[in-house]
Design a protein around this motif. Structure first.
Motif, PDB file in Angstrom:
ATOM      1  N   GLU A   1       1.005  -1.208   0.009  1.00 33.98           N
ATOM      2  CA  GLU A   1       0.035   0.111  -0.040  1.00 33.98           C
ATOM      3  C   GLU A   1       0.753   1.096   0.140  1.00 33.98           C
ATOM      4  O   GLU A   1       0.493   2.094  -0.519  1.00 33.98           O
ATOM      5  N   GLN A   2       1.964   1.164   0.631  1.00 33.54           N
ATOM      6  CA  GLN A   2       2.972   2.421   0.430  1.00 33.54           C
ATOM      7  C   GLN A   2       3.432   2.523  -0.848  1.00 33.54           C
ATOM      8  O   GLN A   2       3.764   3.678  -1.162  1.00 33.54           O
ATOM      9  N   ARG A   3       3.502   1.527  -1.765  1.00 33.95           N
ATOM     10  CA  ARG A   3       4.027   1.731  -3.080  1.00 33.95           C
ATOM     11  C   ARG A   3       2.889   2.052  -4.024  1.00 33.95           C
ATOM     12  O   ARG A   3       3.121   1.768  -5.069  1.00 33.95           O
ATOM     13  N   GLY A   4       1.795   2.182  -3.491  1.00 29.90           N
ATOM     14  CA  GLY A   4       0.702   2.432  -4.376  1.00 29.90           C
ATOM     15  C   GLY A   4      -0.228   1.183  -4.930  1.00 29.90           C
ATOM     16  O   GLY A   4      -1.098   1.356  -5.772  1.00 29.90           O
ATOM     17  N   SER A   5       0.133  -0.004  -4.275  1.00 29.24           N
ATOM     18  CA  SER A   5      -0.644  -1.044  -4.916  1.00 29.24           C
ATOM     19  C   SER A   5      -1.916  -1.126  -3.902  1.00 29.24           C
ATOM     20  O   SER A   5      -2.038  -0.797  -2.809  1.00 29.24           O
ATOM     21  N   GLN A   6      -2.939  -2.004  -4.452  1.00 31.57           N
ATOM     22  CA  GLN A   6      -4.008  -2.030  -3.544  1.00 31.57           C
ATOM     23  C   GLN A   6      -4.327  -3.435  -3.097  1.00 31.57           C
ATOM     24  O   GLN A   6      -4.161  -4.442  -4.058  1.00 31.57           O
ATOM     25  N   VAL A   7      -4.730  -3.746  -1.975  1.00 32.40           N
ATOM     26  CA  VAL A   7      -4.919  -5.074  -1.382  1.00 32.40           C
ATOM     27  C   VAL A   7      -6.207  -5.162  -0.933  1.00 32.40           C
ATOM     28  O   VAL A   7      -6.845  -4.488  -0.086  1.00 32.40           O
ATOM     29  N   ILE A   8      -7.107  -6.052  -1.681  1.00 29.74           N
ATOM     30  CA  ILE A   8      -8.437  -6.125  -1.201  1.00 29.74           C
ATOM     31  C   ILE A   8      -8.772  -7.553  -0.727  1.00 29.74           C
ATOM     32  O   ILE A   8      -8.556  -8.802  -0.982  1.00 29.74           O
ATOM     33  N   LEU A   9      -9.307  -7.166   0.645  1.00 32.21           N
ATOM     34  CA  LEU A   9      -9.624  -8.337   1.487  1.00 32.21           C
ATOM     35  C   LEU A   9     -11.237  -8.548   1.391  1.00 32.21           C
ATOM     36  O   LEU A   9     -11.972  -7.828   1.166  1.00 32.21           O
TER      37      LEU A   9
END
Length: 337
Positions: free
Chosen positions: A97-105
């Motif tokens: 998330e710090q690098r701009g990617s999205q993690v969807i749970l």
């Protein structure tokens, strides 16, 4: 001939030790006779272990160290996150998330959309996710059930034949520290249903709410999803775990302070007699889907360790960047890199 687990173990340890130390526990884990379990399971999980090695370990066990020639089953030292492996995934999410990617749970997959030779998208809830590359750690059986349109019938039928063993942990907080020295105890005794007891406090003292006063134990039960044990209410499972812990003489019932039940479906891919043939048909089909890679224990239907599961995913990511690793060929000691 080593056509099943019973023969593989008996050839190395003798029939009597097989019956004493392997048969009861293994049949608790898998829910089927050892004569119906592929020898592949033993070759993968008990690799390098022999009767002579056990005797040497018994006399020299406390001096066993990690080394080039150490037997993996008998290793006594290894790294462990202070508050459990979940710390790794929490940290990975932070970095992404710090690098701009999205993690969807909390987004269970409903459909896997595909056309000849390619995955085109993933339907999860009311949202469609598209991409150029797809990596799946879903259980193979679930993956093929979700494919839309339906894959070729022979492949789908074969994938649905793959079997899994499910898992219940009854976590207990117990009064007292240093209850016993082991990280886990394998329970061969057929009079109790519990198969293994973990002492999380011996992995790390921070796994207990009050490290100096309490211990955190996990009573582990193996079952099939929707069987009688799986469907037993939590309150009854807590009582069962307490009774069996007392019956085994490890803890006094009055010292059990709290508990929680956790159910894990498809914890173990089963190596039944026909699994190799089924997996080969699945592999041939997946090879025709250019932008799909399967990874991990359930994604590859391989009873490997966590480090090997992570390694298959790392290699899959490198393949997207241009490497040409064959994930299915990763076996042997690569499981322990």
């Amino acid at each position: 001939p080593e056509i099943n687990l019973a023969a593989w173990v008996s050839n190395r340890f003798g029939r009597r030790l097989f019956r004493m130390f392997f048969e009861s526990y293994t049949e608790k884990v898998w829910g089927i006779p050892c004569t119906e379990i592929s020898a592949d399971w033993a070759a993968q999980r008990i690799r390098g272990l022999s009767f002579s090695a056990l005797v040497r370990h018994a006399f020299n066990g406390n001096r066993s160290q990690i080394g080039k020639n150490s037997i993996k089953t008998l290793i006594r030292e290894f790294h462990y996150p202070r508050r459990g492996p979940g710390m790794m995934w929490t940290r990975i999410q932070e970095i992404l998330e710090q690098r701009g990617s999205q993690v969807i749970l909390d987004a269970p997959v409903d459909k896997i959309l595909w056309k000849e030779g390619r995955i085109t998208g993933i339907q999860a809830g009311d949202r469609l996710y598209t991409g150029k590359h797809f990596i799946s750690s879903l259980a193979i059986r679930d993956f093929f059930e979700m494919m839309d349109p339906t894959p070729p019938e022979d492949v789908r039928r074969t994938a649905l034949d793959l079997q899994y063993r499910d898992f219940i942990t009854v976590g207990l907080i117990v009064r007292g520290a240093n209850l016993f020295p082991d990280n886990w105890i394998y329970v061969h005794e057929p009079a109790v249903q519990v198969g293994r007891i973990q002492n999380y406090s011996n992995w790390s003292r921070e796994m207990s709410p009050e490290p100096e006063k309490t211990s955190s134990l996990g009573m582990e039960y193996f079952c099939f999803e929707n069987d009688a044990l799986w469907c037993t209410p939590d309150e009854e499972l807590l009582m069962l775990a307490q009774r069996e812990l007392a019956l085994l003489g490890l803890v006094n019932p009055e010292d059990i302070l709290d508990g929680k039940v956790v159910r894990v479906p498809k914890a173990y891919p089963v190596y039944q007699d026909s699994y190799r043939q089924s997996l080969e048909i699945v592999r041939r089909f997946v090879a025709t889907v250019a932008n799909l890679q399967l990874v991990g224990r359930n994604g590859m239907h391989r009873y490997n360790n966590q480090d090997h599961s992570m390694l298959t995913a790392l290699m899959a990511a490198r393949n997207i960047l241009g490497a040409t690793f064959d994930l299915w060929q990763m076996h042997g000691d690569s499981e322990y890199l």
